[in-house]
Motif scaffolding. Structure first.
Motif, PDB file in Angstrom:
ATOM      1  N   SER A  19       0.838  -1.206   0.000  1.00  0.00           N
ATOM      2  CA  SER A  19       0.000   0.000   0.000  1.00  0.00           C
ATOM      3  C   SER A  19       0.865   1.244   0.000  1.00  0.00           C
ATOM      4  O   SER A  19       0.531   2.227  -0.666  1.00  0.00           O
ATOM      5  CB  SER A  19      -0.981   0.028   1.164  1.00  0.00           C
ATOM      6  OG  SER A  19      -0.824  -1.025   2.019  1.00  0.00           O
ATOM      7  N   VAL A  20       1.980   1.216   0.746  1.00  0.00           N
ATOM      8  CA  VAL A  20       2.871   2.382   0.725  1.00  0.00           C
ATOM      9  C   VAL A  20       3.442   2.579  -0.679  1.00  0.00           C
ATOM     10  O   VAL A  20       3.465   3.691  -1.217  1.00  0.00           O
ATOM     11  CB  VAL A  20       3.999   2.213   1.766  1.00  0.00           C
ATOM     12  CG1 VAL A  20       5.020   3.314   1.606  1.00  0.00           C
ATOM     13  CG2 VAL A  20       3.433   2.237   3.157  1.00  0.00           C
ATOM     14  N   MET A  22       2.134   1.645  -3.407  1.00  0.00           N
ATOM     15  CA  MET A  22       1.072   2.040  -4.346  1.00  0.00           C
ATOM     16  C   MET A  22       0.798   3.541  -4.291  1.00  0.00           C
ATOM     17  O   MET A  22       0.693   4.175  -5.330  1.00  0.00           O
ATOM     18  CB  MET A  22      -0.193   1.264  -4.022  1.00  0.00           C
ATOM     19  CG  MET A  22      -1.290   1.455  -5.015  1.00  0.00           C
ATOM     20  SD  MET A  22      -2.850   1.291  -4.198  1.00  0.00           S
ATOM     21  CE  MET A  22      -3.181   2.960  -3.766  1.00  0.00           C
ATOM     22  N   ILE A  23       0.674   4.100  -3.077  1.00  0.00           N
ATOM     23  CA  ILE A  23       0.278   5.510  -3.033  1.00  0.00           C
ATOM     24  C   ILE A  23       1.437   6.428  -3.357  1.00  0.00           C
ATOM     25  O   ILE A  23       1.231   7.628  -3.506  1.00  0.00           O
ATOM     26  CB  ILE A  23      -0.323   5.907  -1.666  1.00  0.00           C
ATOM     27  CG1 ILE A  23       0.705   5.768  -0.566  1.00  0.00           C
ATOM     28  CG2 ILE A  23      -1.572   5.136  -1.363  1.00  0.00           C
ATOM     29  CD1 ILE A  23       0.338   6.570   0.645  1.00  0.00           C
ATOM     30  N   ARG A  25       3.600   5.918  -6.044  1.00  0.00           N
ATOM     31  CA  ARG A  25       4.022   5.883  -7.451  1.00  0.00           C
ATOM     32  C   ARG A  25       3.619   7.166  -8.153  1.00  0.00           C
ATOM     33  O   ARG A  25       2.525   7.685  -7.945  1.00  0.00           O
ATOM     34  CB  ARG A  25       3.373   4.705  -8.188  1.00  0.00           C
ATOM     35  CG  ARG A  25       3.862   3.315  -7.843  1.00  0.00           C
ATOM     36  CD  ARG A  25       5.320   3.162  -7.859  1.00  0.00           C
ATOM     37  NE  ARG A  25       5.852   3.441  -6.516  1.00  0.00           N
ATOM     38  CZ  ARG A  25       7.134   3.564  -6.254  1.00  0.00           C
ATOM     39  NH1 ARG A  25       8.019   3.426  -7.194  1.00  0.00           N
ATOM     40  NH2 ARG A  25       7.539   3.826  -5.037  1.00  0.00           N
ATOM     41  N   ARG A  26       4.496   7.649  -9.005  1.00  0.00           N
ATOM     42  CA  ARG A  26       4.177   8.851  -9.766  1.00  0.00           C
ATOM     43  C   ARG A  26       3.230   8.520 -10.903  1.00  0.00           C
ATOM     44  O   ARG A  26       2.258   9.230 -11.152  1.00  0.00           O
ATOM     45  CB  ARG A  26       5.468   9.446 -10.325  1.00  0.00           C
ATOM     46  CG  ARG A  26       5.242  10.642 -11.226  1.00  0.00           C
ATOM     47  CD  ARG A  26       6.563  11.167 -11.698  1.00  0.00           C
ATOM     48  NE  ARG A  26       7.316  11.787 -10.618  1.00  0.00           N
ATOM     49  CZ  ARG A  26       7.125  13.047 -10.230  1.00  0.00           C
ATOM     50  NH1 ARG A  26       6.233  13.788 -10.829  1.00  0.00           N
ATOM     51  NH2 ARG A  26       7.839  13.551  -9.266  1.00  0.00           N
ATOM     52  N   PRO A  28       0.247   6.666 -12.536  1.00  0.00           N
ATOM     53  CA  PRO A  28      -0.927   5.926 -12.060  1.00  0.00           C
ATOM     54  C   PRO A  28      -0.992   4.498 -12.565  1.00  0.00           C
ATOM     55  O   PRO A  28      -1.530   3.624 -11.875  1.00  0.00           O
ATOM     56  CB  PRO A  28      -2.102   6.741 -12.594  1.00  0.00           C
ATOM     57  CG  PRO A  28      -1.564   8.070 -12.913  1.00  0.00           C
ATOM     58  CD  PRO A  28      -0.131   7.889 -13.252  1.00  0.00           C
ATOM     59  N   GLY A  31       0.849   2.480 -10.221  1.00  0.00           N
ATOM     60  CA  GLY A  31       0.046   2.358  -9.009  1.00  0.00           C
ATOM     61  C   GLY A  31      -1.006   1.276  -9.133  1.00  0.00           C
ATOM     62  O   GLY A  31      -1.199   0.459  -8.233  1.00  0.00           O
ATOM     63  N   VAL A  32      -1.695   1.245 -10.295  1.00  0.00           N
ATOM     64  CA  VAL A  32      -2.732   0.231 -10.496  1.00  0.00           C
ATOM     65  C   VAL A  32      -2.125  -1.167 -10.488  1.00  0.00           C
ATOM     66  O   VAL A  32      -2.691  -2.099  -9.898  1.00  0.00           O
ATOM     67  CB  VAL A  32      -3.481   0.499 -11.824  1.00  0.00           C
ATOM     68  CG1 VAL A  32      -4.381  -0.656 -12.159  1.00  0.00           C
ATOM     69  CG2 VAL A  32      -4.284   1.762 -11.728  1.00  0.00           C
ATOM     70  N   MET A  35      -1.334  -2.190  -7.093  1.00  0.00           N
ATOM     71  CA  MET A  35      -2.583  -2.465  -6.390  1.00  0.00           C
ATOM     72  C   MET A  35      -3.085  -3.865  -6.717  1.00  0.00           C
ATOM     73  O   MET A  35      -3.697  -4.525  -5.871  1.00  0.00           O
ATOM     74  CB  MET A  35      -3.609  -1.417  -6.778  1.00  0.00           C
ATOM     75  CG  MET A  35      -4.669  -1.211  -5.745  1.00  0.00           C
ATOM     76  SD  MET A  35      -5.750   0.116  -6.212  1.00  0.00           S
ATOM     77  CE  MET A  35      -6.642   0.320  -4.705  1.00  0.00           C
ATOM     78  N   ARG A  86       4.964  18.109 -10.134  1.00  0.00           N
ATOM     79  CA  ARG A  86       4.960  17.703  -8.727  1.00  0.00           C
ATOM     80  C   ARG A  86       3.808  16.733  -8.478  1.00  0.00           C
ATOM     81  O   ARG A  86       2.700  16.932  -8.963  1.00  0.00           O
ATOM     82  CB  ARG A  86       4.782  18.981  -7.888  1.00  0.00           C
ATOM     83  CG  ARG A  86       5.119  18.874  -6.433  1.00  0.00           C
ATOM     84  CD  ARG A  86       5.319  20.310  -5.894  1.00  0.00           C
ATOM     85  NE  ARG A  86       4.281  21.187  -6.436  1.00  0.00           N
ATOM     86  CZ  ARG A  86       3.121  21.411  -5.830  1.00  0.00           C
ATOM     87  NH1 ARG A  86       2.824  20.796  -4.706  1.00  0.00           N
ATOM     88  NH2 ARG A  86       2.241  22.245  -6.351  1.00  0.00           N
ATOM     89  N   LYS A  87       4.058  15.669  -7.716  1.00  0.00           N
ATOM     90  CA  LYS A  87       3.002  14.671  -7.539  1.00  0.00           C
ATOM     91  C   LYS A  87       2.199  14.862  -6.270  1.00  0.00           C
ATOM     92  O   LYS A  87       1.174  14.233  -6.101  1.00  0.00           O
ATOM     93  CB  LYS A  87       3.591  13.254  -7.576  1.00  0.00           C
ATOM     94  CG  LYS A  87       4.433  12.884  -6.380  1.00  0.00           C
ATOM     95  CD  LYS A  87       4.874  11.427  -6.461  1.00  0.00           C
ATOM     96  CE  LYS A  87       5.783  11.082  -5.314  1.00  0.00           C
ATOM     97  NZ  LYS A  87       6.305   9.738  -5.391  1.00  0.00           N
ATOM     98  N   VAL A  88       2.662  15.731  -5.365  1.00  0.00           N
ATOM     99  CA  VAL A  88       1.908  15.937  -4.123  1.00  0.00           C
ATOM    100  C   VAL A  88       1.331  17.337  -4.098  1.00  0.00           C
ATOM    101  O   VAL A  88       1.776  18.228  -4.821  1.00  0.00           O
ATOM    102  CB  VAL A  88       2.797  15.724  -2.879  1.00  0.00           C
ATOM    103  CG1 VAL A  88       3.142  14.274  -2.725  1.00  0.00           C
ATOM    104  CG2 VAL A  88       4.025  16.575  -2.956  1.00  0.00           C
TER     105      VAL A  88
END
Lengths: 170, 100
Positions: A19-20, A22-23, A25-26, A28, A31-32, A35, A86-88
């Protein structure tokens, strides 16, 4: 530690780690895909808890349907530009702090939870004598028949709503 | 035998990771995936309670949660596509049409 505890430790560690990953990743798409691995591990944990039907549903519905839907939408959007910025968010430190405080709070509250009797009638032996899916089906189609029908309505609304929202001109 | 509290702690930790992702990420798709992560962590605790309380209620609830999650993903992604058609961005801090 006994063997079941080692088994749980593996799954819990992998689920937390994934989970760490996954959230953070730049991209998506990555990320999928992480997941997907995460959901397979959660399905393994369900098997460990004698919920065979839910493990199958987890793989079929979550990994098979929902994640593919995510991948399709990512494909429809042009995300080339997103990968370079920037991703955040601007106030991400505040958000992370809220999450950490929440984690500390909940973990301290739930750490000492134990199960008190009276226990229900579905012990492992009772489930095993009938089969897991049959037991769940009997409960779902008798005691929870009305919620089951309402769930079908929710899915119908989702089908119609998704078409209406995504269509250009109705 | 694995104690029940281990499962609940795992569920709480994964839920919090989902909360952190929800509050920090800028990409709307990643925010949606954090929501799915939170739903899954709650499912873990429901299945664990169902097993340890020897009741079927938790598993039935998980079934409904999965059905609602599927509906939510379909609607949410449709909204994202509908928005993206008008304003080609999915960064949440640039989605401010209603800002005064």
């Amino acid at each position: 530690m006994t063997a079941p505890q080692w088994f749980f430790a593996y799954f819990a560690g992998m689920i937390t780690l994934l989970s760490v990953v996954m959230i953070t990743r730049r991209n998506p798409v990555h990320g999928v895909l992480w997941m997907l691995v995460l959901f397979v591990h959660i399905a393994g944990l369900y098997l460990f808890l004698n919920a065979e039907f839910l493990a199958a549903i987890q793989i079929i519905v979550y990994a098979g349907a929902i994640l593919v839907l995510f991948l399709f939408v990512i494909m429809l959007l042009n995300l080339k530009k997103e990968l370079t910025v920037r991703k955040v968010q601007k106030h991400w430190v505040l958000g992370a702090a809220i999450g950490v405080i929440f984690a500390l709070f909940v973990v301290t509250v739930v750490a000492g939870i134990t199960v008190l009797p009276p226990l229900g009638e579905y012990s492992i032996e009772a489930i095993r004598s009938e089969g897991s899916i049959m037991t769940l089906g009997k409960v779902m189609y008798t005691k929870y028949l009305l919620p089951f029908e309402i769930a079908s309505l929710v899915l119908l609304v989702a089908i119609v709503g998704a078409v209406v929202l995504a269509k250009k001109r109705i | 035998m694995v104690p029940l509290s281990w499962y609940i702690i795992l569920s709480a930790v994964v839920f919090s990771i989902g909360v952190v992702g929800f509050f920090t990420r800028r990409n709307l798709i990643m925010i949606f995936m954090s929501i799915e992560l939170m739903l899954n962590s709650v499912n873990i605790s429901l299945v664990a309670y169902s097993h340890y309380l020897q009741s079927m209620r938790g598993q039935v609830l998980v079934f409904f949660v999965i059905a609602v999650a599927a509906a939510e993903a379909a609607i949410g992604l449709a909204i994202i596509i509908a928005y993206y058609r008008n304003n080609p961005t999915i960064k949440v801090d640039e989605i401010n049409l209603l800002k005064g």
